[in-house]
Scaffold this motif. Structure first.
Motif, PDB file in Angstrom:
ATOM      1  N   UNK A 527       0.834  -1.205   0.000  1.00  0.00           N
ATOM      2  CA  UNK A 527       0.000   0.000   0.000  1.00  0.00           C
ATOM      3  C   UNK A 527       0.867   1.253   0.000  1.00  0.00           C
ATOM      4  N   UNK A 528       0.504   2.198  -0.863  1.00  0.00           N
ATOM      5  CA  UNK A 528       1.218   3.475  -0.896  1.00  0.00           C
ATOM      6  C   UNK A 528       0.591   4.469   0.077  1.00  0.00           C
ATOM      7  N   UNK A 529      -0.458   4.055   0.780  1.00  0.00           N
ATOM      8  CA  UNK A 529      -1.124   4.914   1.755  1.00  0.00           C
ATOM      9  C   UNK A 529      -0.764   4.467   3.164  1.00  0.00           C
ATOM     10  N   UNK A 530      -0.330   5.386   3.965  1.00  0.00           N
ATOM     11  CA  UNK A 530       0.094   5.095   5.330  1.00  0.00           C
ATOM     12  C   UNK A 530      -0.926   5.635   6.321  1.00  0.00           C
ATOM     13  N   UNK A 531      -1.372   4.793   7.232  1.00  0.00           N
ATOM     14  CA  UNK A 531      -2.315   5.261   8.245  1.00  0.00           C
ATOM     15  C   UNK A 531      -1.583   6.120   9.273  1.00  0.00           C
ATOM     16  N   UNK A 532      -2.143   7.301   9.520  1.00  0.00           N
ATOM     17  CA  UNK A 532      -1.562   8.199  10.520  1.00  0.00           C
ATOM     18  C   UNK A 532      -2.528   8.491  11.660  1.00  0.00           C
ATOM     19  N   UNK A 533      -3.792   8.180  11.444  1.00  0.00           N
ATOM     20  CA  UNK A 533      -4.784   8.328  12.512  1.00  0.00           C
ATOM     21  C   UNK A 533      -5.836   7.249  12.321  1.00  0.00           C
ATOM     22  N   UNK A 534      -6.127   6.452  13.350  1.00  0.00           N
ATOM     23  CA  UNK A 534      -5.845   6.640  14.786  1.00  0.00           C
ATOM     24  C   UNK A 534      -4.477   6.154  15.260  1.00  0.00           C
ATOM     25  N   UNK A 535      -3.544   5.891  14.345  1.00  0.00           N
ATOM     26  CA  UNK A 535      -2.228   5.400  14.767  1.00  0.00           C
ATOM     27  C   UNK A 535      -1.578   6.338  15.777  1.00  0.00           C
ATOM     28  N   UNK A 536      -1.712   7.651  15.547  1.00  0.00           N
ATOM     29  CA  UNK A 536      -1.102   8.632  16.438  1.00  0.00           C
ATOM     30  C   UNK A 536      -2.156   9.347  17.292  1.00  0.00           C
ATOM     31  N   UNK A 537      -3.137   8.606  17.733  1.00  0.00           N
ATOM     32  CA  UNK A 537      -4.219   9.196  18.518  1.00  0.00           C
ATOM     33  C   UNK A 537      -3.710   9.863  19.791  1.00  0.00           C
ATOM     34  N   UNK A 538      -2.794   9.212  20.470  1.00  0.00           N
ATOM     35  CA  UNK A 538      -2.340   9.740  21.755  1.00  0.00           C
ATOM     36  C   UNK A 538      -1.721  11.122  21.622  1.00  0.00           C
ATOM     37  N   UNK A 539      -1.039  11.368  20.506  1.00  0.00           N
ATOM     38  CA  UNK A 539      -0.375  12.654  20.335  1.00  0.00           C
ATOM     39  C   UNK A 539      -1.338  13.785  19.995  1.00  0.00           C
ATOM     40  N   UNK A 540      -2.516  13.453  19.431  1.00  0.00           N
ATOM     41  CA  UNK A 540      -3.380  14.504  18.911  1.00  0.00           C
ATOM     42  C   UNK A 540      -4.798  14.503  19.477  1.00  0.00           C
ATOM     43  N   UNK A 541      -5.141  13.562  20.333  1.00  0.00           N
ATOM     44  CA  UNK A 541      -6.520  13.481  20.820  1.00  0.00           C
ATOM     45  C   UNK A 541      -6.921  14.713  21.623  1.00  0.00           C
ATOM     46  N   UNK A 542      -5.969  15.372  22.275  1.00  0.00           N
ATOM     47  CA  UNK A 542      -6.313  16.544  23.083  1.00  0.00           C
ATOM     48  C   UNK A 542      -6.789  17.713  22.228  1.00  0.00           C
ATOM     49  N   UNK A 543      -6.546  17.652  20.917  1.00  0.00           N
ATOM     50  CA  UNK A 543      -6.958  18.742  20.032  1.00  0.00           C
ATOM     51  C   UNK A 543      -8.438  18.654  19.643  1.00  0.00           C
ATOM     52  N   UNK A 544      -9.121  17.583  20.014  1.00  0.00           N
ATOM     53  CA  UNK A 544     -10.488  17.361  19.534  1.00  0.00           C
ATOM     54  C   UNK A 544     -11.532  17.997  20.461  1.00  0.00           C
ATOM     55  N   UNK A 545     -11.186  19.156  21.002  1.00  0.00           N
ATOM     56  CA  UNK A 545     -12.088  19.857  21.918  1.00  0.00           C
ATOM     57  C   UNK A 545     -13.352  20.334  21.213  1.00  0.00           C
ATOM     58  N   UNK A 546     -13.201  20.883  20.007  1.00  0.00           N
ATOM     59  CA  UNK A 546     -14.366  21.417  19.298  1.00  0.00           C
ATOM     60  C   UNK A 546     -15.330  20.300  18.923  1.00  0.00           C
ATOM     61  N   UNK A 547     -14.836  19.092  18.735  1.00  0.00           N
ATOM     62  CA  UNK A 547     -15.733  17.967  18.458  1.00  0.00           C
ATOM     63  C   UNK A 547     -16.647  17.698  19.649  1.00  0.00           C
ATOM     64  N   UNK A 548     -16.155  17.917  20.852  1.00  0.00           N
ATOM     65  CA  UNK A 548     -17.008  17.749  22.034  1.00  0.00           C
ATOM     66  C   UNK A 548     -18.096  18.824  22.062  1.00  0.00           C
ATOM     67  N   UNK A 549     -17.753  20.038  21.646  1.00  0.00           N
ATOM     68  CA  UNK A 549     -18.782  21.086  21.537  1.00  0.00           C
ATOM     69  C   UNK A 549     -19.792  20.709  20.465  1.00  0.00           C
ATOM     70  N   UNK A 550     -19.304  20.133  19.366  1.00  0.00           N
ATOM     71  CA  UNK A 550     -20.202  19.704  18.286  1.00  0.00           C
ATOM     72  C   UNK A 550     -21.181  18.642  18.768  1.00  0.00           C
ATOM     73  N   UNK A 551     -20.731  17.750  19.639  1.00  0.00           N
ATOM     74  CA  UNK A 551     -21.628  16.722  20.177  1.00  0.00           C
ATOM     75  C   UNK A 551     -22.783  17.360  20.945  1.00  0.00           C
ATOM     76  N   UNK A 552     -22.510  18.427  21.678  1.00  0.00           N
ATOM     77  CA  UNK A 552     -23.586  19.148  22.371  1.00  0.00           C
ATOM     78  C   UNK A 552     -24.524  19.799  21.368  1.00  0.00           C
ATOM     79  N   UNK A 553     -23.948  20.403  20.348  1.00  0.00           N
ATOM     80  CA  UNK A 553     -24.760  21.064  19.316  1.00  0.00           C
ATOM     81  C   UNK A 553     -25.704  20.068  18.652  1.00  0.00           C
ATOM     82  N   UNK A 554     -25.187  18.905  18.256  1.00  0.00           N
ATOM     83  CA  UNK A 554     -26.015  17.903  17.589  1.00  0.00           C
ATOM     84  C   UNK A 554     -27.080  17.345  18.536  1.00  0.00           C
ATOM     85  N   UNK A 555     -26.767  17.279  19.799  1.00  0.00           N
ATOM     86  CA  UNK A 555     -27.713  16.728  20.781  1.00  0.00           C
ATOM     87  C   UNK A 555     -28.975  17.577  20.879  1.00  0.00           C
TER      88      UNK A 555
END
Length: 733
Positions: A527-555
């Motif tokens: 494969x010429x495509x390399x998985x980078x997420x969720x492979x590197x979830x630990x390094x970048x999961x803290x950036x997903x703050x706005x997604x938590x706000x989006x969950x409230x919005x959708x609710x």
């Protein structure tokens, strides 16, 4: 693939006995059957073969492929076995000779076709194997429009089945050329476009999404040039540039103007002062984005270049991201000079767009992957490595940029997704290939220029073969990169790969699976495509703050398929999260909703829906967080408020759209409507603006987000506009 003469064990192909006598040629067993002694000897031999190396098992698969692929196929057996099932049995180790008697006494007759079945099964008692094959994956390309050559080539290599004019029954994969809505009648399968991706990657929306992340994580998102949105931020842009120049007379910044809906370099130009902005239709400025121009790019052969990387977003929930290991490097056709008033209009010097530079007489079409005006990215990396550059660091920074950019886009994409494919409604799953345009600065820091929702996947280019006569000729560089991206995207989206692991193992050697090659028994490259997420979830999961706000919005949207939060939903959000108190009355909540919604409606004139969109809701959430947790940084304020809201909702029973929202809908709607009727000309709420920065803002810019930018960016402007320091790893131009 192993030849047909490889040593094999026994192979069986089963089918039910037909009610009538079999027609045509068939497999005959001399003597009408096999004696018990002979069967015992064969069974003993088969057991012995089973204990041998895996070489013989591979030979069995090779034999199966030979039987299936050849035109001379075997037919149904003449004799019944147990009056219920018929079995094609090829035993022994002799060569397969069509129409001739083998060493095992069986005769193989050509021109018969076994019934196709699925999967492989193994009988451990007698060592026999039942070889089965699955149906090929089906791809609907009737809406593809572009990228047809690379797509057709990829499908042929995978030995899948293409439907260029569509199909009445459902296909496994639908390949659209423009958007998710190219075909609105799809209820199953997979589509290569996400709803809302085109809208989100327009330059204004991309800038807004990244800007929101820059407010929360300024250091992590410093790879995107500072931007202003026109016409709404024209006054802010003019004021900040004037103040910066007043503080440093030697400062001569350059800016690049990009039309919001532009593509292929159309309408892009450079300016040195806000007064240089072009106008259309009288005094109205065209909707566009103004960005700081990177005037210290990395040069190769004295030419500026950018990088086109292909990124696959395989799914949103869970988020899966792949990056192509190979990309394109697109070069300008005029030697680079730092921008001055004299060369601002030299597009072949400053703009790397392929569609622009191909019109230059200096453009070089090359059959080599490492020369010409378009080269592979790996050839550029090899050249940098020869100068001592840490290539792993460059790649790591690029991967980080890609992941962070996609994380910034996901919240709004989830809103679009639920609007087109609400939970519980039949619909396809989605994936999409994106084109990231990245510029390397002289200090090797990657900078995001833009992201393309529909990157060109053409593998040919137009060339003048004689005066006035043009034809399309193959482009080796494009074919090297793009065919692999499309083919391996299809491999990753193969429906068989989504099945349980044991089923994937059974299918792993079948035609069309990732391990099966384009030729008979051949093997596809890795494969010429390399998985980078969720492979590197630990390094970048803290950036997903706005997604938590989006969950409230959708609710609290309340209605499936809706993208705007009404006053009832907003009041219910405040009430269920227990955010109202003596300092924030429900009347203040109504005023907040009205003012923010009205301002965003003016900024989004094309939107036909009324109510509060996600970006407006995020702004309101930031404002509420600042009021409640005044002593913390903005990021800490937002996270703290999220924890309060999530804790309150977890403690409630039926706190979703069908719970308290439904109970309070009548009374809340009545209060909200009466409030909106009495506030048509109300001035902005005093909490919106800081008195120290009001003079910098136009009336339409009263916003917590804009005020924060006005107060925090003025101080940093001078430093941001100065040339960055060159690191030791820099390459001499």
């Amino acid at each position: 693939m192993l030849s047909a003469g490889s040593n094999t064990g026994a192979v069986h192909s089963t089918a039910r006995s037909p009610p009538t006598k079999p027609q045509g040629r068939h497999l005959r067993q001399p003597g009408g059957g096999t004696s018990a002694a002979r069967q015992s000897r064969l069974r003993s031999k088969l057991g012995k073969d089973e204990r041998n190396s895996s070489y013989k098992q591979e030979s069995e698969y090779a034999l199966h492929e030979t039987l299936v692929a050849a035109n001379a196929n075997v037919g149904k057996p003449h004799n019944r076995i147990d009056n219920e099932r018929q079995m094609l049995q090829i035993q022994g180790t002799g060569k397969i000779l069509q129409g001739k008697t083998e060493t095992n006494g069986n005769t193989v007759i050509p021109n018969q076709r076994p019934k196709e079945t699925k999967g492989f099964s193994h009988n451990k008692e007698d060592g026999n194997k039942v070889v089965k094959r699955r149906k090929p994956v089906t791809v609907d390309t009737s809406k593809a429009k572009t990228s047809m050559e690379a797509l057709k080539l990829s499908i042929r290599q995978l030995k899948w089945k293409e439907f260029p004019v569509g199909r009445r029954s459902a296909c496994d994969i639908y390949w659209h050329g423009v958007s998710f809505h190219d075909n609105d009648n799809i209820v199953s399968g997979q589509v290569n476009k996400f709803p809302g991706m085109i809208e989100m990657l327009r330059k204004i929306n991309l800038s807004r999404a990244v800007r929101t992340m820059q407010e929360l994580f300024p250091e992590e998102y410093n790879f995107y040039p500072r931007s202003w949105i026109l016409p709404e931020e024209y006054q802010l842009f003019s004021t900040q540039i004037r103040l910066a120049k007043d503080s440093d007379a030697s400062l001569k910044p350059t800016f690049i103007v990009k039309p919001d809906g532009g593509s292929q370099g159309d309408g892009i130009y450079l300016i040195r002062d806000p007064s240089d902005l072009r106008v259309i239709a009288g005094s109205q400025t065209k909707q566009s984005v103004v960005q700081e121009y990177i005037h210290k790019p990395l040069l190769i052969d004295k030419l500026k270049f950018d990088i086109r990387l292909y990124v696959l977003v395989k799914s949103l929930e869970p988020l899966e991201i792949y990056i192509a290991k190979e990309g394109l490097s697109r070069f300008c056709t005029e030697p680079y000079q730092e921008p001055s008033q004299k060369n601002l209009s030299h597009v072949f010097m400053h703009l790397t767009n392929y569609s622009l530079n191909i019109q230059s007489g200096n453009f070089v079409h090359s059959n080599s992957l490492s020369s010409g005006s378009k080269r592979t990215f790996s050839s550029v990396l090899y050249r940098l490595a020869s100068k001592g550059v840490d290539i792993k660091k460059v790649w790591s920074d690029i991967i980080s940029l890609v992941i962070k950019t996609v994380i910034a886009l996901v919240p709004e994409l989830k809103v679009y997704y639920q609007a087109d494919i609400p939970p519980g409604k039949p619909g396809p799953s989605c994936f999409q290939i994106l084109g990231f345009d990245i510029l390397l600065m002289k200090n090797l820091k990657p900078v995001l220029l833009e992201v393309n929702a529909n990157p060109s996947m053409r593998i040919e280019h137009e060339q003048e073969v004689s005066p006035g006569v043009f034809e399309y000729v193959p482009s080796p560089v494009d074919e090297e990169v793009k065919v692999g991206v499309i083919r391996d995207t299809l491999r990753l989206m193969d429906p068989a790969q989504r099945k349980p692991p044991q089923q994937q193992e059974e299918m792993s050697v079948e035609v069309g699976s990732p391990e099966q090659g384009p030729g008979e028994g051949g093997v596809l490259p890795s494969l010429c495509l390399k998985q980078v997420f969720p492979k590197y979830t630990k390094q970048f999961s803290y950036l997903r703050t706005v997604e938590r706000i989006t969950a409230l919005f959708l609710r609290f949207l309340g209605v499936k398929g809706n993208m705007r939060l009404g006053p009832t939903g907003f009041r219910t959000f405040i009430r269920n999260c227990k955010l109202s108190n003596s300092n924030l009355s429900m009347a203040s909540v109504d005023i907040l909703y009205i003012d923010i919604t009205r301002r965003w409606s003016g900024m989004l004139p094309e939107s036909r829906e009324s109510g509060m969109g996600l970006q407006a809701f995020v702004e309101a959430f930031f404002y509420l967080a600042q009021r409640r947790f005044k002593s913390l940084s903005l990021r800490e304020q937002v996270v703290s408020l999220l924890e309060v809201c999530e804790a309150q909702l977890e403690n409630q029973v039926g706190g979703g759209p069908g719970g308290p929202l439904a109970e309070d809908s009548t009374s809340s709607a009545r209060r909200s409507v009466s409030c909106s009727r009495t506030q048509p000309g109300r001035t902005p709420h005093p909490h919106y603006a800081s008195t120290t920065s009001q003079a910098l803002l136009a009336p339409q810019l009263y916003s917590p987000a804009v005020q924060r930018r006005a107060s925090s960016q003025d101080y940093r402007l001078h430093q941001r506009l100065r040339p960055p320091q060159t690191h030791k790893a820099s390459v001499d131009n």
